[in-house]
Design an enzyme around this catalytic site. Sequence first.
Site, PDB file in Angstrom:
ATOM      1  N   ASN A  92     -60.144  29.645  -1.528  1.00 45.28           N
ATOM      2  CA  ASN A  92     -59.189  28.677  -0.973  1.00 45.28           C
ATOM      3  C   ASN A  92     -57.824  29.272  -0.639  1.00 45.28           C
ATOM      4  O   ASN A  92     -57.115  28.738   0.206  1.00 45.28           O
ATOM      5  CB  ASN A  92     -59.029  27.527  -1.987  1.00 45.28           C
ATOM      6  CG  ASN A  92     -57.888  26.612  -1.629  1.00 45.28           C
ATOM      7  OD1 ASN A  92     -57.982  25.815  -0.691  1.00 45.28           O
ATOM      8  ND2 ASN A  92     -56.780  26.743  -2.342  1.00 45.28           N
ATOM      9  N   TYR A 157     -53.318  32.904  12.243  1.00 46.94           N
ATOM     10  CA  TYR A 157     -53.906  31.906  11.335  1.00 46.94           C
ATOM     11  C   TYR A 157     -55.218  31.320  11.885  1.00 46.94           C
ATOM     12  O   TYR A 157     -56.261  31.407  11.214  1.00 46.94           O
ATOM     13  CB  TYR A 157     -52.871  30.822  11.025  1.00 46.94           C
ATOM     14  CG  TYR A 157     -53.366  29.777  10.059  1.00 46.94           C
ATOM     15  CD1 TYR A 157     -53.658  30.097   8.731  1.00 46.94           C
ATOM     16  CD2 TYR A 157     -53.552  28.456  10.466  1.00 46.94           C
ATOM     17  CE1 TYR A 157     -54.121  29.131   7.854  1.00 46.94           C
ATOM     18  CE2 TYR A 157     -54.005  27.488   9.588  1.00 46.94           C
ATOM     19  CZ  TYR A 157     -54.290  27.822   8.276  1.00 46.94           C
ATOM     20  OH  TYR A 157     -54.757  26.872   7.415  1.00 46.94           O
ATOM     21  N   LYS A 161     -59.161  31.750  10.505  1.00 48.51           N
ATOM     22  CA  LYS A 161     -60.040  30.639  10.113  1.00 48.51           C
ATOM     23  C   LYS A 161     -61.326  30.616  10.959  1.00 48.51           C
ATOM     24  O   LYS A 161     -62.373  30.168  10.485  1.00 48.51           O
ATOM     25  CB  LYS A 161     -59.280  29.307  10.187  1.00 48.51           C
ATOM     26  CG  LYS A 161     -58.125  29.201   9.173  1.00 48.51           C
ATOM     27  CD  LYS A 161     -58.591  29.342   7.719  1.00 48.51           C
ATOM     28  CE  LYS A 161     -57.471  29.074   6.716  1.00 48.51           C
ATOM     29  NZ  LYS A 161     -57.898  29.207   5.319  1.00 48.51           N
TER      30      LYS A 161
HETATM   31  P1  NAD Z   1     -50.368  26.108  -0.674  1.00 52.87           P
HETATM   32  O1  NAD Z   1     -49.393  26.993   0.006  1.00 52.87           O
HETATM   33  O2  NAD Z   1     -49.905  24.811  -1.258  1.00 52.87           O
HETATM   34  O3  NAD Z   1     -51.155  26.930  -1.790  1.00 52.87           O
HETATM   35  C1  NAD Z   1     -51.602  28.224  -1.491  1.00 52.87           C
HETATM   36  C2  NAD Z   1     -52.329  28.796  -2.672  1.00 52.87           C
HETATM   37  O4  NAD Z   1     -52.698  30.128  -2.302  1.00 52.87           O
HETATM   38  C3  NAD Z   1     -51.469  28.891  -3.929  1.00 52.87           C
HETATM   39  O5  NAD Z   1     -52.250  28.586  -5.052  1.00 52.87           O
HETATM   40  C4  NAD Z   1     -51.059  30.371  -3.975  1.00 52.87           C
HETATM   41  O6  NAD Z   1     -50.956  30.882  -5.295  1.00 52.87           O
HETATM   42  C5  NAD Z   1     -52.225  31.044  -3.263  1.00 52.87           C
HETATM   43  N1  NAD Z   1     -51.758  32.257  -2.626  1.00 52.87           N
HETATM   44  C6  NAD Z   1     -50.792  32.392  -1.682  1.00 52.87           C
HETATM   45  N2  NAD Z   1     -50.622  33.686  -1.385  1.00 52.87           N
HETATM   46  C7  NAD Z   1     -51.503  34.373  -2.160  1.00 52.87           C
HETATM   47  C8  NAD Z   1     -51.823  35.745  -2.312  1.00 52.87           C
HETATM   48  N3  NAD Z   1     -51.215  36.687  -1.614  1.00 52.87           N
HETATM   49  N4  NAD Z   1     -52.787  36.090  -3.203  1.00 52.87           N
HETATM   50  C9  NAD Z   1     -53.429  35.161  -3.911  1.00 52.87           C
HETATM   51  N5  NAD Z   1     -53.185  33.848  -3.812  1.00 52.87           N
HETATM   52  C10 NAD Z   1     -52.227  33.469  -2.944  1.00 52.87           C
HETATM   53  O7  NAD Z   1     -51.511  25.902   0.372  1.00 52.87           O
HETATM   54  P2  NAD Z   1     -52.475  24.671   0.724  1.00 52.87           P
HETATM   55  O8  NAD Z   1     -51.821  23.909   1.822  1.00 52.87           O
HETATM   56  O9  NAD Z   1     -52.972  23.971  -0.471  1.00 52.87           O
HETATM   57  O10 NAD Z   1     -53.652  25.521   1.408  1.00 52.87           O
HETATM   58  C11 NAD Z   1     -54.813  25.910   0.728  1.00 52.87           C
HETATM   59  C12 NAD Z   1     -55.831  26.290   1.771  1.00 52.87           C
HETATM   60  O11 NAD Z   1     -56.032  25.191   2.660  1.00 52.87           O
HETATM   61  C13 NAD Z   1     -55.427  27.471   2.646  1.00 52.87           C
HETATM   62  O12 NAD Z   1     -56.545  28.294   2.884  1.00 52.87           O
HETATM   63  C14 NAD Z   1     -54.956  26.813   3.932  1.00 52.87           C
HETATM   64  O13 NAD Z   1     -55.111  27.673   5.033  1.00 52.87           O
HETATM   65  C15 NAD Z   1     -55.900  25.619   4.002  1.00 52.87           C
HETATM   66  N6  NAD Z   1     -55.444  24.488   4.824  1.00 52.87           N
HETATM   67  C16 NAD Z   1     -54.335  23.779   4.492  1.00 52.87           C
HETATM   68  C17 NAD Z   1     -53.964  22.700   5.292  1.00 52.87           C
HETATM   69  C18 NAD Z   1     -52.735  21.866   4.981  1.00 52.87           C
HETATM   70  O14 NAD Z   1     -52.357  21.024   5.805  1.00 52.87           O
HETATM   71  N7  NAD Z   1     -52.130  22.003   3.828  1.00 52.87           N
HETATM   72  C19 NAD Z   1     -54.720  22.365   6.425  1.00 52.87           C
HETATM   73  C20 NAD Z   1     -55.845  23.122   6.716  1.00 52.87           C
HETATM   74  C21 NAD Z   1     -56.216  24.185   5.902  1.00 52.87           C
END
Ligand code: NAD
Length: 249
Positions: A92, A157, A161
Amino acid sequence: MELLKGKTAMVTGGTRGIGYAIVKVYLENGASVALCGSRQETVDKALAKLKEENPDYKVIGLCPDLGNPEEVQKAVGTVKETFGSLDILVNNAGISARDGLYDYNPDDFAKIMNLNVNAVFNCAQAAAKIMKEQGGGVILNTSSMVSIYGQPAGVGYPASKFAVNGLTKSLARELGRDNIRVNAVAPGVTRTDMVAALPDEVIKPLIATIPLGRVGEPEDVANAFLYLASDLASYVTGVILSVDGAARS
Ligand code: NAD
Protein backbone atom coordinates in the site's frame (compact mmCIF):
# COMPACT_ATOMS: atom_id res chain seq x y z
CA MET A 1 -17.58 -11.22 12.11
CA GLU A 2 -13.99 -12.45 11.91
CA LEU A 3 -13.29 -12.87 8.20
CA LEU A 4 -9.52 -13.17 8.72
CA LYS A 5 -9.38 -15.28 11.87
CA GLY A 6 -6.03 -17.09 12.15
CA LYS A 7 -4.45 -15.21 9.22
CA THR A 8 -1.33 -13.07 9.28
CA ALA A 9 -1.03 -9.92 7.18
CA MET A 10 1.79 -7.52 6.37
CA VAL A 11 0.65 -4.01 5.32
CA THR A 12 3.12 -1.47 3.92
CA GLY A 13 2.32 2.20 4.47
CA GLY A 14 0.24 1.09 7.45
CA THR A 15 0.89 4.04 9.75
CA ARG A 16 -1.78 6.41 8.44
CA GLY A 17 -4.43 7.01 5.81
CA ILE A 18 -5.70 4.08 3.78
CA GLY A 19 -3.03 1.70 5.12
CA TYR A 20 -3.94 2.39 8.75
CA ALA A 21 -7.63 1.73 7.96
CA ILE A 22 -6.65 -1.60 6.35
CA VAL A 23 -4.57 -2.57 9.41
CA LYS A 24 -7.48 -1.70 11.68
CA VAL A 25 -10.16 -3.61 9.78
CA TYR A 26 -7.85 -6.64 9.47
CA LEU A 27 -7.24 -6.62 13.26
CA GLU A 28 -10.99 -6.23 13.91
CA ASN A 29 -11.50 -9.30 11.74
CA GLY A 30 -9.14 -11.49 13.73
CA ALA A 31 -5.89 -11.20 11.77
CA SER A 32 -2.42 -10.73 13.22
CA VAL A 33 -0.81 -7.77 11.48
CA ALA A 34 2.67 -6.40 10.82
CA LEU A 35 2.39 -2.76 9.83
CA CYS A 36 5.26 -1.11 7.98
CA GLY A 37 6.11 2.57 7.81
CA SER A 38 9.02 4.68 6.67
CA ARG A 39 10.07 5.86 10.17
CA GLN A 40 10.22 4.15 13.58
CA GLU A 41 8.56 7.18 15.17
CA THR A 42 5.40 7.01 13.02
CA VAL A 43 5.31 3.22 13.34
CA ASP A 44 5.41 3.51 17.15
CA LYS A 45 2.68 6.14 17.10
CA ALA A 46 0.37 3.94 15.00
CA LEU A 47 1.05 0.92 17.25
CA ALA A 48 0.27 2.94 20.39
CA LYS A 49 -3.02 4.18 18.87
CA LEU A 50 -4.10 0.63 17.97
CA LYS A 51 -3.11 -0.81 21.37
CA GLU A 52 -5.06 1.98 23.07
CA GLU A 53 -8.11 0.91 21.13
CA ASN A 54 -7.65 -2.76 21.93
CA PRO A 55 -4.68 -4.02 23.98
CA ASP A 56 -5.34 -7.56 22.69
CA TYR A 57 -4.65 -6.70 19.05
CA LYS A 58 -1.82 -8.88 17.69
CA VAL A 59 0.18 -6.22 15.90
CA ILE A 60 3.85 -5.43 15.37
CA GLY A 61 5.59 -2.57 13.56
CA LEU A 62 8.52 -2.65 11.14
CA CYS A 63 10.28 -0.06 8.98
CA PRO A 64 12.35 -1.79 6.32
CA ASP A 65 13.65 0.10 3.29
CA LEU A 66 11.13 -1.33 0.82
CA GLY A 67 13.40 -0.56 -2.10
CA ASN A 68 16.06 -2.89 -0.71
CA PRO A 69 15.34 -6.59 -1.46
CA GLU A 70 17.52 -7.86 1.45
CA GLU A 71 15.75 -5.64 3.99
CA VAL A 72 12.37 -6.69 2.65
CA GLN A 73 13.31 -10.36 2.86
CA LYS A 74 14.41 -9.85 6.46
CA ALA A 75 11.14 -8.08 7.35
CA VAL A 76 9.03 -10.80 5.76
CA GLY A 77 11.08 -13.39 7.71
CA THR A 78 10.40 -11.50 10.95
CA VAL A 79 6.65 -11.58 10.28
CA LYS A 80 6.72 -15.34 9.65
CA GLU A 81 8.86 -15.93 12.78
CA THR A 82 6.64 -13.75 14.97
CA PHE A 83 3.22 -15.01 13.90
CA GLY A 84 4.04 -18.40 12.32
CA SER A 85 2.81 -17.58 8.80
CA LEU A 86 2.37 -14.87 6.20
CA ASP A 87 -0.99 -15.21 4.48
CA ILE A 88 -1.75 -11.70 3.18
CA LEU A 89 0.59 -9.04 1.81
CA VAL A 90 -0.78 -5.55 1.17
CA ASN A 91 1.52 -3.35 -0.92
CA ASN A 92 0.00 0.00 0.00
CA ALA A 93 2.89 2.44 0.59
CA GLY A 94 2.97 5.05 -2.15
CA ILE A 95 4.03 8.59 -2.95
CA SER A 96 3.16 11.04 -5.70
CA ALA A 97 4.30 14.33 -7.23
CA ARG A 98 2.24 16.72 -9.35
CA ASP A 99 4.90 18.59 -11.33
CA GLY A 100 4.43 19.08 -15.07
CA LEU A 101 6.80 17.32 -17.45
CA TYR A 102 8.96 20.38 -18.23
CA ASP A 103 9.81 20.85 -14.53
CA TYR A 104 9.78 17.21 -13.48
CA ASN A 105 12.89 16.30 -11.53
CA PRO A 106 14.17 12.89 -12.77
CA ASP A 107 15.17 12.05 -9.18
CA ASP A 108 11.53 12.44 -8.14
CA PHE A 109 10.48 10.15 -10.99
CA ALA A 110 12.99 7.53 -9.76
CA LYS A 111 11.82 7.89 -6.13
CA ILE A 112 8.19 7.33 -7.13
CA MET A 113 9.11 4.26 -9.17
CA ASN A 114 11.27 2.92 -6.34
CA LEU A 115 8.46 2.95 -3.77
CA ASN A 116 5.37 2.50 -5.95
CA VAL A 117 6.78 -0.19 -8.26
CA ASN A 118 10.15 -1.67 -7.16
CA ALA A 119 8.93 -2.09 -3.57
CA VAL A 120 5.82 -3.93 -4.81
CA PHE A 121 8.08 -6.30 -6.75
CA ASN A 122 10.45 -6.78 -3.77
CA CYS A 123 7.66 -7.46 -1.28
CA ALA A 124 5.70 -9.71 -3.65
CA GLN A 125 8.80 -11.78 -4.42
CA ALA A 126 9.77 -12.26 -0.77
CA ALA A 127 6.21 -12.97 0.39
CA ALA A 128 5.32 -15.30 -2.51
CA LYS A 129 8.22 -17.62 -1.62
CA ILE A 130 6.76 -18.08 1.87
CA MET A 131 3.18 -18.33 0.59
CA LYS A 132 4.14 -21.01 -1.93
CA GLU A 133 5.75 -23.09 0.83
CA GLN A 134 2.60 -22.64 2.94
CA GLY A 135 0.32 -23.75 0.10
CA GLY A 136 -1.15 -20.35 -0.77
CA GLY A 137 -1.76 -16.74 0.09
CA VAL A 138 -3.07 -13.37 -1.05
CA ILE A 139 -1.16 -10.39 -2.47
CA LEU A 140 -3.03 -7.09 -2.72
CA ASN A 141 -1.78 -3.83 -4.21
CA THR A 142 -3.01 -0.27 -3.86
CA SER A 143 -3.46 1.14 -7.33
CA SER A 144 -5.41 4.33 -8.10
CA MET A 145 -8.10 5.62 -10.42
CA VAL A 146 -5.27 7.41 -12.27
CA SER A 147 -4.11 3.94 -13.37
CA ILE A 148 -7.14 3.90 -15.63
CA TYR A 149 -7.42 7.52 -16.78
CA GLY A 150 -3.92 8.98 -16.34
CA GLN A 151 -3.74 12.50 -14.94
CA PRO A 152 -3.01 15.88 -16.53
CA ALA A 153 0.27 16.53 -14.65
CA GLY A 154 2.70 14.52 -12.53
CA VAL A 155 3.25 11.68 -15.02
CA GLY A 156 5.40 9.55 -12.68
CA TYR A 157 2.51 8.72 -10.37
CA PRO A 158 0.00 7.42 -12.96
CA ALA A 159 2.84 5.62 -14.76
CA SER A 160 3.71 3.85 -11.50
CA LYS A 161 0.09 2.85 -10.93
CA PHE A 162 -0.24 1.49 -14.49
CA ALA A 163 2.79 -0.62 -13.57
CA VAL A 164 1.05 -1.76 -10.37
CA ASN A 165 -1.87 -2.97 -12.49
CA GLY A 166 0.58 -4.78 -14.77
CA LEU A 167 2.25 -6.48 -11.81
CA THR A 168 -1.17 -7.42 -10.43
CA LYS A 169 -2.52 -8.98 -13.60
CA SER A 170 0.71 -10.74 -14.53
CA LEU A 171 1.43 -12.12 -11.06
CA ALA A 172 -2.17 -13.34 -10.80
CA ARG A 173 -1.54 -15.44 -13.91
CA GLU A 174 1.90 -16.60 -12.78
CA LEU A 175 1.08 -17.43 -9.16
CA GLY A 176 -2.38 -18.96 -9.59
CA ARG A 177 -0.82 -22.41 -9.80
CA ASP A 178 0.67 -21.84 -6.32
CA ASN A 179 -2.76 -20.90 -4.95
CA ILE A 180 -1.69 -17.28 -4.51
CA ARG A 181 -4.36 -14.75 -5.50
CA VAL A 182 -3.21 -11.28 -6.62
CA ASN A 183 -5.58 -8.30 -6.85
CA ALA A 184 -5.49 -4.52 -6.63
CA VAL A 185 -7.82 -1.85 -5.31
CA ALA A 186 -7.99 1.42 -7.26
CA PRO A 187 -9.23 4.16 -4.91
CA GLY A 188 -10.61 7.47 -6.12
CA VAL A 189 -10.10 10.64 -4.08
CA THR A 190 -9.95 9.42 -0.49
CA ARG A 191 -10.07 11.49 2.70
CA THR A 192 -6.53 11.01 3.98
CA ASP A 193 -4.58 13.83 5.68
CA MET A 194 -3.71 15.40 2.34
CA VAL A 195 -7.30 15.52 1.07
CA ALA A 196 -8.70 16.60 4.46
CA ALA A 197 -6.39 19.66 4.33
CA LEU A 198 -7.76 20.87 0.97
CA PRO A 199 -9.75 24.13 1.14
CA ASP A 200 -13.49 24.18 0.34
CA GLU A 201 -12.94 25.92 -3.02
CA VAL A 202 -10.85 22.93 -4.17
CA ILE A 203 -12.85 20.14 -2.60
CA LYS A 204 -16.37 21.30 -3.59
CA PRO A 205 -15.84 21.31 -7.40
CA LEU A 206 -14.05 17.99 -7.03
CA ILE A 207 -17.00 16.42 -5.21
CA ALA A 208 -19.34 17.78 -7.90
CA THR A 209 -17.63 15.44 -10.42
CA ILE A 210 -18.23 12.30 -8.29
CA PRO A 211 -21.60 10.60 -8.95
CA LEU A 212 -21.86 9.37 -5.34
CA GLY A 213 -21.49 13.01 -4.24
CA ARG A 214 -18.65 12.60 -1.73
CA VAL A 215 -14.99 11.68 -1.48
CA GLY A 216 -14.16 8.18 -0.27
CA GLU A 217 -13.32 7.44 3.35
CA PRO A 218 -10.26 5.29 4.14
CA GLU A 219 -12.72 2.72 5.55
CA ASP A 220 -14.54 2.48 2.17
CA VAL A 221 -11.24 1.45 0.61
CA ALA A 222 -10.19 -0.78 3.53
CA ASN A 223 -13.43 -2.77 3.25
CA ALA A 224 -12.53 -3.67 -0.35
CA PHE A 225 -9.15 -4.89 0.92
CA LEU A 226 -10.96 -6.93 3.58
CA TYR A 227 -13.17 -8.64 1.01
CA LEU A 228 -10.27 -9.39 -1.35
CA ALA A 229 -8.11 -10.79 1.49
CA SER A 230 -10.89 -13.04 2.76
CA ASP A 231 -12.12 -16.41 1.56
CA LEU A 232 -15.24 -14.62 0.24
CA ALA A 233 -12.98 -13.73 -2.72
CA SER A 234 -11.58 -17.26 -3.10
CA TYR A 235 -12.14 -17.29 -6.90
CA VAL A 236 -11.19 -13.66 -7.52
CA THR A 237 -7.72 -12.96 -8.89
CA GLY A 238 -6.16 -10.55 -11.40
CA VAL A 239 -8.80 -7.89 -10.69
CA ILE A 240 -8.36 -4.11 -10.35
CA LEU A 241 -11.31 -3.17 -8.12
CA SER A 242 -12.32 0.51 -8.40
CA VAL A 243 -13.50 2.12 -5.17
CA ASP A 244 -14.11 5.64 -6.43
CA GLY A 245 -17.80 6.54 -6.33
CA ALA A 246 -17.74 6.22 -10.16
CA ALA A 247 -15.43 9.26 -10.46
CA ARG A 248 -14.13 9.52 -14.03
CA SER A 249 -11.30 12.02 -14.23
P1 NAD B 1 -0.54 8.64 3.09
O1 NAD B 1 0.43 9.64 2.58
O2 NAD B 1 -1.60 9.07 4.05
O3 NAD B 1 0.24 7.39 3.69
C1 NAD B 1 1.34 6.87 3.00
C2 NAD B 1 1.90 5.69 3.73
O4 NAD B 1 3.05 5.27 2.99
C3 NAD B 1 2.37 6.02 5.15
O5 NAD B 1 2.06 4.95 6.00
C4 NAD B 1 3.89 6.15 5.01
O6 NAD B 1 4.60 5.69 6.15
C5 NAD B 1 4.18 5.22 3.83
N1 NAD B 1 5.36 5.68 3.13
C6 NAD B 1 5.57 6.88 2.54
N2 NAD B 1 6.81 6.94 2.05
C7 NAD B 1 7.39 5.74 2.33
C8 NAD B 1 8.66 5.17 2.08
N3 NAD B 1 9.60 5.83 1.43
N4 NAD B 1 8.90 3.91 2.52
C9 NAD B 1 7.97 3.22 3.17
N5 NAD B 1 6.74 3.69 3.43
C10 NAD B 1 6.47 4.94 3.02
O7 NAD B 1 -1.15 7.99 1.80
P2 NAD B 1 -2.60 7.43 1.43
O8 NAD B 1 -3.35 8.54 0.79
O9 NAD B 1 -3.21 6.66 2.53
O10 NAD B 1 -2.14 6.45 0.24
C11 NAD B 1 -1.93 5.08 0.42
C12 NAD B 1 -1.95 4.45 -0.95
O11 NAD B 1 -3.18 4.76 -1.60
C13 NAD B 1 -0.84 4.95 -1.88
O12 NAD B 1 -0.34 3.87 -2.63
C14 NAD B 1 -1.56 5.94 -2.78
O13 NAD B 1 -0.93 6.05 -4.03
C15 NAD B 1 -2.93 5.29 -2.89
N6 NAD B 1 -4.04 6.18 -3.26
C16 NAD B 1 -4.43 7.20 -2.45
C17 NAD B 1 -5.50 8.00 -2.84
C18 NAD B 1 -5.98 9.15 -1.98
O14 NAD B 1 -6.83 9.93 -2.44
N7 NAD B 1 -5.55 9.28 -0.75
C19 NAD B 1 -6.16 7.76 -4.05
C20 NAD B 1 -5.72 6.71 -4.84
C21 NAD B 1 -4.66 5.91 -4.44
